[in-house]
Design an enzyme around this catalytic site. Structure first.
Site, PDB file in Angstrom:
ATOM      1  CB  SER A 124      34.304  44.073  39.218  1.00  0.00           C
ATOM      2  OG  SER A 124      34.772  43.441  40.375  1.00  0.00           O
ATOM      3  CE1 TYR A 149      35.207  49.663  41.289  1.00  0.00           C
ATOM      4  CE2 TYR A 149      35.058  47.535  42.390  1.00  0.00           C
ATOM      5  CZ  TYR A 149      35.438  48.292  41.306  1.00  0.00           C
ATOM      6  OH  TYR A 149      36.038  47.699  40.230  1.00  0.00           O
ATOM      7  CE  LYS A 153      33.796  49.082  37.889  1.00  0.00           C
ATOM      8  NZ  LYS A 153      34.239  49.626  36.615  1.00  0.00           N
TER       9      LYS A 153
HETATM   10  P1  NAD Z   1      43.258  52.452  37.271  1.00  0.00           P
HETATM   11  O1  NAD Z   1      42.827  53.404  38.337  1.00  0.00           O
HETATM   12  O2  NAD Z   1      44.681  52.096  37.170  1.00  0.00           O
HETATM   13  O3  NAD Z   1      42.786  52.990  35.837  1.00  0.00           O
HETATM   14  C1  NAD Z   1      41.619  53.774  35.664  1.00  0.00           C
HETATM   15  C2  NAD Z   1      42.014  54.990  34.837  1.00  0.00           C
HETATM   16  O4  NAD Z   1      40.833  55.787  34.627  1.00  0.00           O
HETATM   17  C3  NAD Z   1      43.039  55.882  35.510  1.00  0.00           C
HETATM   18  O5  NAD Z   1      44.102  56.135  34.620  1.00  0.00           O
HETATM   19  C4  NAD Z   1      42.279  57.163  35.865  1.00  0.00           C
HETATM   20  O6  NAD Z   1      43.110  58.294  35.793  1.00  0.00           O
HETATM   21  C5  NAD Z   1      41.178  57.154  34.809  1.00  0.00           C
HETATM   22  N1  NAD Z   1      39.937  57.840  35.196  1.00  0.00           N
HETATM   23  C6  NAD Z   1      39.226  57.694  36.339  1.00  0.00           C
HETATM   24  N2  NAD Z   1      38.135  58.475  36.327  1.00  0.00           N
HETATM   25  C7  NAD Z   1      38.133  59.125  35.130  1.00  0.00           C
HETATM   26  C8  NAD Z   1      37.282  60.062  34.511  1.00  0.00           C
HETATM   27  N3  NAD Z   1      36.178  60.504  35.136  1.00  0.00           N
HETATM   28  N4  NAD Z   1      37.587  60.517  33.281  1.00  0.00           N
HETATM   29  C9  NAD Z   1      38.709  60.094  32.631  1.00  0.00           C
HETATM   30  N5  NAD Z   1      39.559  59.207  33.176  1.00  0.00           N
HETATM   31  C10 NAD Z   1      39.282  58.724  34.411  1.00  0.00           C
HETATM   32  O7  NAD Z   1      42.347  51.145  37.439  1.00  0.00           O
HETATM   33  P2  NAD Z   1      42.491  49.705  36.754  1.00  0.00           P
HETATM   34  O8  NAD Z   1      42.929  48.748  37.794  1.00  0.00           O
HETATM   35  O9  NAD Z   1      43.246  49.820  35.491  1.00  0.00           O
HETATM   36  O10 NAD Z   1      40.965  49.403  36.467  1.00  0.00           O
HETATM   37  C11 NAD Z   1      40.376  49.699  35.219  1.00  0.00           C
HETATM   38  C12 NAD Z   1      38.888  49.353  35.281  1.00  0.00           C
HETATM   39  O11 NAD Z   1      38.729  47.988  35.634  1.00  0.00           O
HETATM   40  C13 NAD Z   1      38.110  50.149  36.339  1.00  0.00           C
HETATM   41  O12 NAD Z   1      36.837  50.466  35.818  1.00  0.00           O
HETATM   42  C14 NAD Z   1      37.981  49.168  37.485  1.00  0.00           C
HETATM   43  O13 NAD Z   1      36.845  49.417  38.267  1.00  0.00           O
HETATM   44  C15 NAD Z   1      37.855  47.843  36.728  1.00  0.00           C
HETATM   45  N6  NAD Z   1      38.273  46.695  37.551  1.00  0.00           N
HETATM   46  C16 NAD Z   1      39.503  46.692  38.136  1.00  0.00           C
HETATM   47  C17 NAD Z   1      39.884  45.619  38.947  1.00  0.00           C
HETATM   48  C18 NAD Z   1      41.217  45.620  39.630  1.00  0.00           C
HETATM   49  O14 NAD Z   1      41.373  44.880  40.608  1.00  0.00           O
HETATM   50  N7  NAD Z   1      42.204  46.391  39.173  1.00  0.00           N
HETATM   51  C19 NAD Z   1      39.002  44.539  39.156  1.00  0.00           C
HETATM   52  C20 NAD Z   1      37.760  44.563  38.514  1.00  0.00           C
HETATM   53  C21 NAD Z   1      37.407  45.658  37.699  1.00  0.00           C
HETATM   54  N1  UFG Z   2      44.305  40.674  51.617  1.00  0.00           N
HETATM   55  C1  UFG Z   2      45.124  40.587  52.720  1.00  0.00           C
HETATM   56  N2  UFG Z   2      45.908  41.658  53.019  1.00  0.00           N
HETATM   57  C2  UFG Z   2      45.928  42.796  52.274  1.00  0.00           C
HETATM   58  C3  UFG Z   2      45.080  42.876  51.148  1.00  0.00           C
HETATM   59  C4  UFG Z   2      44.283  41.789  50.849  1.00  0.00           C
HETATM   60  O1  UFG Z   2      45.127  39.585  53.428  1.00  0.00           O
HETATM   61  O2  UFG Z   2      46.657  43.737  52.610  1.00  0.00           O
HETATM   62  C5  UFG Z   2      43.482  39.504  51.261  1.00  0.00           C
HETATM   63  C6  UFG Z   2      41.990  39.791  51.252  1.00  0.00           C
HETATM   64  O3  UFG Z   2      41.441  39.616  52.526  1.00  0.00           O
HETATM   65  C7  UFG Z   2      41.506  38.769  50.219  1.00  0.00           C
HETATM   66  C8  UFG Z   2      42.671  38.668  49.236  1.00  0.00           C
HETATM   67  O4  UFG Z   2      43.810  39.139  49.943  1.00  0.00           O
HETATM   68  O5  UFG Z   2      41.328  37.516  50.832  1.00  0.00           O
HETATM   69  C9  UFG Z   2      42.489  39.509  47.975  1.00  0.00           C
HETATM   70  O6  UFG Z   2      42.200  40.857  48.357  1.00  0.00           O
HETATM   71  P1  UFG Z   2      42.300  42.060  47.303  1.00  0.00           P
HETATM   72  O7  UFG Z   2      42.008  43.312  48.049  1.00  0.00           O
HETATM   73  O8  UFG Z   2      43.573  41.978  46.546  1.00  0.00           O
HETATM   74  O9  UFG Z   2      41.147  41.724  46.260  1.00  0.00           O
HETATM   75  P2  UFG Z   2      39.574  41.556  46.476  1.00  0.00           P
HETATM   76  O10 UFG Z   2      39.227  40.176  46.043  1.00  0.00           O
HETATM   77  O11 UFG Z   2      39.137  41.979  47.806  1.00  0.00           O
HETATM   78  O12 UFG Z   2      38.995  42.666  45.464  1.00  0.00           O
HETATM   79  C10 UFG Z   2      39.400  42.733  44.128  1.00  0.00           C
HETATM   80  C11 UFG Z   2      39.324  44.178  43.622  1.00  0.00           C
HETATM   81  C12 UFG Z   2      37.916  44.644  43.558  1.00  0.00           C
HETATM   82  C13 UFG Z   2      37.078  43.693  42.812  1.00  0.00           C
HETATM   83  C14 UFG Z   2      37.211  42.305  43.382  1.00  0.00           C
HETATM   84  C15 UFG Z   2      36.443  41.292  42.582  1.00  0.00           C
HETATM   85  O13 UFG Z   2      40.036  45.025  44.487  1.00  0.00           O
HETATM   86  O14 UFG Z   2      37.883  45.872  42.876  1.00  0.00           O
HETATM   87  O15 UFG Z   2      38.584  41.928  43.366  1.00  0.00           O
HETATM   88  O16 UFG Z   2      36.813  41.409  41.257  1.00  0.00           O
HETATM   89  F1  UFG Z   2      35.784  44.083  42.880  1.00  0.00           F
END
Ligand code: NAD
Ligand code: UFG
Length: 336
Positions: A124, A149, A153
């Site tokens: 991330s 979190y 990572k």
């Molecule tokens: P998500 O929660 O939708 O998907 C994660 C999946 O992993 C889920 O289906 C959950 O059931 C499964 N899971 C969790 N723990 C597990 C375990 N111990 N064993 C088996 N399965 C397990 O999340 P996502 O948004 O699809 O994110 C996927 C990956 O990308 C994550 O590692 C997350 O940290 C990373 N990531 C997400 C974002 C974002 O904003 N969505 C940003 C940066 C990185």
């Molecule tokens: N925000 C609002 N209101 C809300 C939610 C978010 O104003 O209800 C604003 C936040 O302050 C920020 C922007 O919208 O300025 C984006 O916020 P998000 O929570 O959507 O995303 P972040 O950038 O905080 O975090 C995301 C993922 C993290 C990841 C990060 C960097 O949630 O897991 O991007 O990749 F680590």
């Protein structure tokens, strides 16, 4: 090519499975369904006419993983499984380190047992902390993370990098996602957060569909053009294509490969609200609230390295992200 996809039932994993199948790559899904639903498998099948192999289980269960590896000729692993809510990680650090760090180590052990030496890890942009300048390149400093979190990572990245230093015949790819949003254009797959969404886009979508009354905008006094936070939102279908590119270009080459997956463009909270109003035709009532602790003012990616080495570039704009999110949310007001 067969690829084990941990967390393949989740938001990013499910879209990636679709794009893998379109590219002729067979996903083998492992997921414990702690943050996803079995219905996702039916949706993948409806879209692709293929029902991927699915194993319900936990990546921290080594014997379970050994069994899955023994049943398939797996060439690579894409490792999505993990917990991802920043606020929850502050309240439950043990659960986050156990799932994200320990889970990754158990997976690596099972891969080594099976002789599978190629992993693509979901990292991330959070590993960059508060960047001193934008755009953020892959060489920008990492590690100044502000919550468990983010630290989980960064820890997994560090473990994988130490591991590569010792075993250089492996291919280890760290993909640092910026802000994934959007949904499959069919409107049948999308993000389905449990409880109140933590992230901006799903919150906006739930306000638009009437599930929530008002969006809180966290701060309008940042040093950005309109005062609200600026992020690099990337369409989940582009992100999925980025994984397919990584599988093709680097996952079969030994090395430690690190890439940003973003668009290179910054969008403010207010600009995203406007885009959503345009795409949906709905009102999005919002109120300005204090800044959310731990938030940074702005961040967006340098995309040069991914473009040059993966031959991949995001193509979908914010308008498309808003339109596809709305299509998904309006078709599935309560999620799956
Ligand atoms: P998500 O929660 O939708 O998907 C994660 C999946 O992993 C889920 O289906 C959950 O059931 C499964 N899971 C969790 N723990 C597990 C375990 N111990 N064993 C088996 N399965 C397990 O999340 P996502 O948004 O699809 O994110 C996927 C990956 O990308 C994550 O590692 C997350 O940290 C990373 N990531 C997400 C974002 C974002 O904003 N969505 C940003 C940066 C990185
Ligand atoms: N925000 C609002 N209101 C809300 C939610 C978010 O104003 O209800 C604003 C936040 O302050 C920020 C922007 O919208 O300025 C984006 O916020 P998000 O929570 O959507 O995303 P972040 O950038 O905080 O975090 C995301 C993922 C993290 C990841 C990060 C960097 O949630 O897991 O991007 O990749 F680590």
């Amino acid at each position: 090519m067969k690829v084990l996809v941990t967390g393949g039932m989740g938001y990013i994993g499910s879209h990636t499975c679709i794009q893998m199948l379109a590219a002729g790559i067979e996903p083998i899904i492992v997921d414990n369904l702690c943050n996803s639903k079995l219905a996702v498998l039916d949706r993948i099948e409806a879209l692709t006419k293929v029902r991927p192999a699915f194993y319900q289980g936990d990546i921290r269960d080594e014997a379970f993983l050994n069994q899955v590896f023994s049943e398939h000729e797996i060439q690579s692993v894409i490792h999505f499984a993990g917990l991802k809510a920043v606020g929850e990680s502050v309240a439950k650090p043990l659960e986050y380190y156990d799932n994200n760090v320990n889970g990754s180590l158990v997976l690596m052990r099972a891969m080594r047992n099976a002789g599978v030496k190629s992993i693509v890890f979901s990292s991330s942009a959070t590993v960059y902390g508060d960047p001193s300048s934008v755009p953020i390149t892959e060489d920008s400093p990492v590690g100044e993370t502000t919550n468990p979190y983010g630290r989980s990572k960064f820890m997994v990245e560090s473990c994988l990098s130490d591991f590569y230093a010792a075993e250089q015949d492996w291919s280890i790819t760290l993909l640092r996602y910026f802000n994934p949003v959007g949904a499959h254009p069919s409107g049948t797959l999308g993000e389905d957060p449990q409880g109140p969404p933590n992230n901006l886009m799903p919150f906006i979508a739930q306000v638009a569909v009437g599930r929530r009354d008002t969006l809180s905008v966290f701060g309008d006094d940042y040093p950005t053009p309109d005062g609200t936070g600026v992020r690099d939102y990337i369409h989940v279908m582009d992100l999925a294509d980025g994984h397919v590119a990584a599988l093709h270009k680097v996952a079969q080459q030994s090395g430690l490969h690190t890439f940003n997956l973003g668009t290179g463009n910054g969008t403010s909270v207010i600009q995203m609200i406007d885009a959503f109003v345009q795409a949906s035709g709905q009102q999005i009532p919002y109120q300005i609230c204090p800044r959310r602790p731990g938030d940074i003012a702005e961040c967006w990616a340098s995309t040069d390295k991914a473009e040059q080495q993966l031959g991949w570039k995001a193509t979908r704009d914010v308008k498309q992200m808003a339109a596809d999110t709305w299509h998904w949310q309006s078709n599935n007001p309560q999620g799956y």
